[in-house]
Structures are given as structure tokens and as C-alpha cells.
Motif scaffolding. Structure first.
Motif, PDB file in Angstrom:
ATOM      1  N   HIS A 151      30.234 -22.135  30.423  1.00  0.00           N
ATOM      2  CA  HIS A 151      28.821 -22.555  30.434  1.00  0.00           C
ATOM      3  C   HIS A 151      27.943 -21.513  29.749  1.00  0.00           C
ATOM      4  O   HIS A 151      27.809 -20.385  30.228  1.00  0.00           O
ATOM      5  CB  HIS A 151      28.328 -22.773  31.872  1.00  0.00           C
ATOM      6  N   HIS A 175      24.335 -20.897  26.853  1.00  0.00           N
ATOM      7  CA  HIS A 175      23.232 -21.375  26.012  1.00  0.00           C
ATOM      8  C   HIS A 175      23.114 -20.298  24.945  1.00  0.00           C
ATOM      9  O   HIS A 175      22.286 -19.392  25.057  1.00  0.00           O
ATOM     10  CB  HIS A 175      21.934 -21.499  26.807  1.00  0.00           C
ATOM     11  N   HIS A 235      24.085 -29.526  34.331  1.00  0.00           N
ATOM     12  CA  HIS A 235      23.745 -28.577  35.392  1.00  0.00           C
ATOM     13  C   HIS A 235      23.782 -29.358  36.711  1.00  0.00           C
ATOM     14  O   HIS A 235      23.190 -30.439  36.797  1.00  0.00           O
ATOM     15  CB  HIS A 235      22.331 -28.021  35.211  1.00  0.00           C
ATOM     16  N   HIS A 267      27.302 -24.482  37.846  1.00  0.00           N
ATOM     17  CA  HIS A 267      26.715 -23.926  39.081  1.00  0.00           C
ATOM     18  C   HIS A 267      27.316 -24.489  40.374  1.00  0.00           C
ATOM     19  O   HIS A 267      27.948 -23.763  41.114  1.00  0.00           O
ATOM     20  CB  HIS A 267      25.184 -24.020  39.082  1.00  0.00           C
ATOM     21  N   ASP A 288      26.491 -18.379  31.470  1.00  0.00           N
ATOM     22  CA  ASP A 288      25.140 -18.923  31.348  1.00  0.00           C
ATOM     23  C   ASP A 288      24.466 -18.220  30.171  1.00  0.00           C
ATOM     24  O   ASP A 288      25.107 -17.474  29.429  1.00  0.00           O
ATOM     25  CB  ASP A 288      24.354 -18.769  32.667  1.00  0.00           C
TER      26      ASP A 288
HETATM   27 ZN    ZN Z   1      22.691 -23.159  32.233  1.00  0.00          ZN
END
Ligand code: ZN
Length: 428
Positions: free
Chosen positions: A59, A61, A208, A245, A296
Motif C-alpha cells: 500500500h 501513494h 482503504h 489498514h 502508505d
Molecule cells: Zn493510504
């Protein structure tokens, strides 16, 4: 290429000393104690080194590297609305590319060979991933407001074009997933239409899920069910899904995830920083759910050195569940490698096995903090540093070795990222 006299983690993640590994093209062609007869070209001296599968970031970005250190010590809602969203609104295609190149440089430096990303203007992340020669499952985080459904949104056309132009490109290194940003940033029509489109397009999903308590409670008020049940009811889990998450899951949610083969991508550092809570990783494992590990974005981590995430992942559930026996080093390492590859639909990646893609990293284990070697799995999880990675290979190509980046002009990547960050700030 032939790795000679090198210690390895084999396909079962067991430690085998002094092996020889032959790489032919993009694949692992030979693993054995005997030197192979075949000529594999370059010989790599493995003395004092450990060869293991490259790490998979479940995961990310990636362009958020440009926001590294920009928003700190803030509550999630303020963090998002006062700092992150305004900054992101000023990002151009060039900034997305520059932030991605910086992120990919960091990833290959710290042994990440593949990442599951969610962002926007993904065409430019795809271009950066192609240039960096890293593996990437890309998706645009779909959001919607008002009455608009997925087919009314610009992201519908963007996804059509991404799938047509980039899905399975670069020998399958680039994959396009679909993504729903979250329950609270979309309406039900969008969710069900996106689910339908994913099935029709035969691609994977990235969401998410239950990151904050507030998200869970508000979803229950709005829909009278948890986010996991809501996504399930609307068909999101009809395609293989990675859910980041999974902190505030309720009892029935674990069964929904298990029955639908949803991967839980745990992001322990980000969760610590934003005080989102702790997912119940021991329960996820006990239920037989595929558990993977993610960094993340760099705004909530603040680096992509996944060895830090690995250590924290292996520690925090011991403290939060008051049980030092939970999460074994082998479980943690598998979550950071093979389980991530499974979540990306890359079944021939994530393990050192003949016939698998040659996504390999080498660690220098001839270091004070890696000595003695009572149990290498313990040392990898609790003692190793990301900087112990001295070699990163994807599909048989060397991307990083001993301080040199082979697919990225590192000075240019750093310079461009700095320029992008400055330029965005000047517009705020
Ligand atoms: Zn995220």
C-alpha cells in the motif's frame, strides 16, 4: 548471472547456507549446493551476503514523497484538509512524475521490487515506473460526491485509457487496478458501478478499509453496516481486493475478508503516526486472511524504508495485544514479500524458487548488528537496516547495487523532486 556461495531464504522461507543461484533472463533458473554446469554469465561473490526475495509494498501513494515532512503532528482531519489536499491540488503531471521517480529510487534502494499504489494522474506514475523498471499495481483512488455514479466521473474514462494503454505492459511489470478511495469519500452508486466495472474489466481492486474509528461509526450510521459489509454488499470483493489498514474491523468482517480472499495491507508506521489505532494482525493471521505489509505514503511514514515497517509490524502487536509470542519473524517476512506478491496477482513472484521471476535482493550480513547469526530470520526482522540492502534486481535486471542506481539518474531525481516541491509551495 550466477550468485556463488551465497546464503538464501528458500521458497519456504527457510535459511540455507552456501548456495548457488543461476539467473537466466527474467527468471530464477537454478538453485543448488552444487555449482551448475550452465554458464550464467556474470558471477556474484556471495560471501557474507544473504539473498532473499525482494520486498513488496502492498500500500503506497508514491508521489507523496513530495509531501515528506510537510505536515506533522496534526490530527488526521486537519492533516488532510489543511495540508495534504491543498498541496495535492497544485500538483501537475510533471510533479507526479518527479515525486514518483524519487519514491521509486527510495524503494529500490531499500529492496522494494513492487508496489501497490493508489493516487491520481496515474499515467505519469506509470511512465515513472516504466523508466525506473520497478513493478507496480497502479490505481486511481476513485472519489465521488453528490449523485454522480462511477460512469459519470472523469475517472471512468481515465481508467479505460489506463487499462488499454498500460495494463500488463512492460512484460507484466505494470498492472492497472481499480480503486475506491474509501467509503466516506464516495456514494453507493459509485461503489456498485465501480465493482461492476472491475468485474467486466477483469482487474483487481485496492481500497482503504476501516482506517479510523470515526469512519467505521459513520458508515454504520449511514448504511447500518460496517465498511467491510458495505463493500461486500456492493460487490467490491467480487474481484481480488487489497484493503489497506483494516484497523476497526468487527467480528463478522474477518469472515467476509476470508471468504472473499481479501488481502489486508497493514501499514503500522502510518497508523502509529496518525494515531489511527492498531489492526488485529494476530486475528487476521489466525483467520487465514492474506496479510501483507505497506508503507502508505511518505507524508505519513516518512520514508519508504520498509525494513522499518517490518520491524515495527513485528513489534507493535506484541505490545498492543499484550502477548510477545504473536507475529513470528517468518510471518512478518512472508507478509513483506510473498503475501504482497499474491495480493498483486503475481503468483510467480515473492519467493526464491526455480521458475519464479528474478525479483531478488541481497543483504550484507557481515555487519556488527547482524552478528552473530543465531537465526537469520530474527536478524532480518529485528536487527537489519534498510541500508543493508546492497543489491536489488527486478525481472533479472539490476536496478541498484552498492550505491549505484541503474534505471534512475539519482541526482536528477532528487533535483527534480526538490524543484517540484518548491514550485508547488510557491503556488499555495
Ligand atoms: Zn493510504
Amino acid at each position: 548471472m550466477l550468485f556463488k556461495n551465497i546464503d538464501i531464504l528458500d521458497e519456504n522461507f527457510d535459511y540455507i547456507k552456501n548456495c548457488h543461484i543461476g539467473i537466466d533472463g527474467e527468471k530464477i533458473d537454478y538453485i543448488g549446493k552444487e555449482l551448475p554446469d550452465k554458464n550464467y554469465g556474470r558471477v556474484y561473490n556471495g560471501t557474507g551476503k544473504l539473498l532473499m526475495p525482494g520486498l513488496v509494498n502492498a500500500h503506497s501513494h508514491v508521489p507523496m514523497t513530495l509531501l515528506r515532512g510537510y505536515a506533522e503532528n496534526m490530527k488526521l482531519q486537519d492533516w488532510l484538509t489543511k495540508r495534504i489536499f491543498p498541496f495535492e491540488a497544485k500538483m501537475t503531471a510533471e510533479d507526479i512524475y518527479n515525486g514518483s521517480m524519487l519514491g521509486f529510487a527510495e524503494m529500490v534502494r531499500f529492496g522494494i521490487v513492487s508496489t501497490t499504489d493508489m493516487y491520481f494522474m496515474d499515467e505519469y506514475i506509470a511512465k515513472a515506473a516504466m523508466d525506473a523498471q520497478i513493478k507496480c499495481n497502479l490505481s486511481i483512488g476513485t472519489t465521488s460526491s453528490g449523485d454522480k455514479g462511477y460512469y459519470d466521473l472523469p475517472v471512468f474514462e481515465e481508467n479505460n485509457s489506463l487499462i488499454k494503454n498500460y495494463h500488463n505492459k512492460e512484460n507484466g511489470r505494470i498492472k492497472i487496478d481499480l480503486s475506491l478511495h474509501a467509503e466516506y469519500t464516495s456514494n453507493e452508486k459509485t461503489v456498485s458501478q465501480l465493482a461492476e466495472f472491475a468485474q467486466k474489466s477483469n482487474v483487481r481492486m485496492h481500497i482503504h478499509l476501516s482506517e479510523t474509528k470515526q469512519e467505521n461509526e459513520q458508515c454504520k450510521q449511514r448504511h447500518n453496516m460496517t465498511p467491510a459489509k458495505y463493500f461486500y454488499t456492493n460487490g467490491i470483493f467480487n474481484v481480488p481486493t487489497t484493503a489497506a489498514h483494516c484497523i476497526w474491523l468487527e467480528d463478522e468482517d474477518y469472515d467476509i475478508l476470508k471468504e472473499n480472499n481479501v488481502t489486508a495491507a497493514c501499514c503500522p508506521v502510518s497508523n502509529l503516526k496518525l494515531a489511527s489505532g492498531f489492526c488485529n494482525a494476530p486475528k487476521l493471521y489466525n483467520k487465514g486472511i492474506n496479510v501483507a505489509l505497506g508503507t502508505d505514503g511518505a507524508a505519513s511514514n516518512n520514508n519508504l524504508n520498509i525494513f522499518e515497517d517490518l520491524k515495527i509490524f513485528a513489534l507493535i502487536y506484541k505490545a498492543s495485544f499484550n502477548d510477545p509470542t504473536v507475529i513470528t519473524p517468518k510471518q512478518a517476512i512472508m507478509s513483506a514479500t510473498k503475501n504482497g506478491a499474491i495480493s498483486q496477482g503475481r503468483d510467480d513472484c515473492g519467493a526464491i524458487k526455480v521458475g519464479n521471476k528474478s525479483d531478488i535482493i541481497v543483504l550484507d550480513i557481515d555487519k556488527p548488528w547482524m552478528t552473530p547469526n543465531h537465526n537469520i530470520l530474527n536478524n532480518i526482522v529485528y536487527s537489519a537496516q534498510g541500508s543493508d540492502v546492497v543489491f536489488t534486481m527486478v525481472d533479472g535486471r539490476v536496478l541498484y547495487e552498492d550505491g549505484e542506481y541503474y534505471s534512475i539518474d539519482i541526482e536528477k531525481a532528487i533535483y527534480n523532486a526538490n524543484m517540484s516541491a518548491k514550485f508547488i509551495l510557491s503556488k499555495l
